[in-house]
Design an enzyme around this catalytic site. Structure first.
Site: not given
Ligand code: DQA
Length: 165
Positions: A28-29, A36, A41, A92, A95, A116, A118, A125
């Site tokens: 998501p997002n 964003r 990011y 990735n 959240a 995984e 990020h 964080r």
């Molecule tokens: C994320 C880190 C997560 O905590 C966050 O909710 C994201 C992006 C990252 O790529 O740094 O959406 O996965």
């Protein structure tokens, strides 16, 4: 001894020639990357990251198929569909990393090697980002290198698959 070296070299040669198929799954997002919170990011869009993944994949003989969804169930379905289609998963989960037992269970169920990634360093964080439900079912995790996390993750996954085969 010589036979063993030859066998090992043949194994490396054979596995190098095998084209691998990798599912890059974005949660998501991440569709909003570029606009964003760029301070966290980065400035690259998801399309640009996917393009970099394709290019890196081409260099290491891996075809990368990218899917993004904001919906947990669709991500679960996509992981299920990866079985028999892809050799490994680069994820990735956004959240959902910190909340989703369903995604964790899906990865465990298909049992495909998974890395995984990020963009941000989740351990620098907020506390709620420090826990990953994905980490225990992943080969490993790369966090904090921006778009480079994806490329490092892809290299690590492909390397793992080649050594294993
Ligand atoms: C994320 C880190 C997560 O905590 C966050 O909710 C994201 C992006 C990252 O790529 O740094 O959406 O996965």
């Amino acid at each position: 001894m010589i036979a063993r070296v030859v066998a090992t070299n043949l194994k490396v040669l054979n596995s190098t020639l095998q084209p691998l198929s990798i599912l890059a799954l974005h949660g998501p997002n991440l569709n909003l990357l570029g606009q964003r919170e760029p301070g966290i990011y980065g400035a690259l869009t998801l399309a640009e990251i996917n393009r970099l993944l394709e290019e890196e994949g081409f260099k290491i003989q891996a075809k990368v198929f990218s899917v993004q969804s904001n919906h947990e169930g669709i991500l679960v379905d996509t992981i299920h569909a990866a079985l028999g289609q892809h050799h490994g998963i680069l994820i990735n989960a956004g959240a959902y990393t910190h909340t989703s037992v369903a995604l964790r269970d899906a990865i465990a169920a298909v049992n495909l090697p998974t890395v995984e990634v990020h963009l941000s360093n989740i351990y620098r964080r907020e506390d709620f980002r420090h826990h990953s439900y994905i980490a225990p079912v992943a080969i490993g995790q790369i966090s904090g290198f921006g778009a480079q996390s994806y490329l490092l993750g892809l290299q690590a996954l492909v390397n793992h698959l080649r050594v294993k085969s």
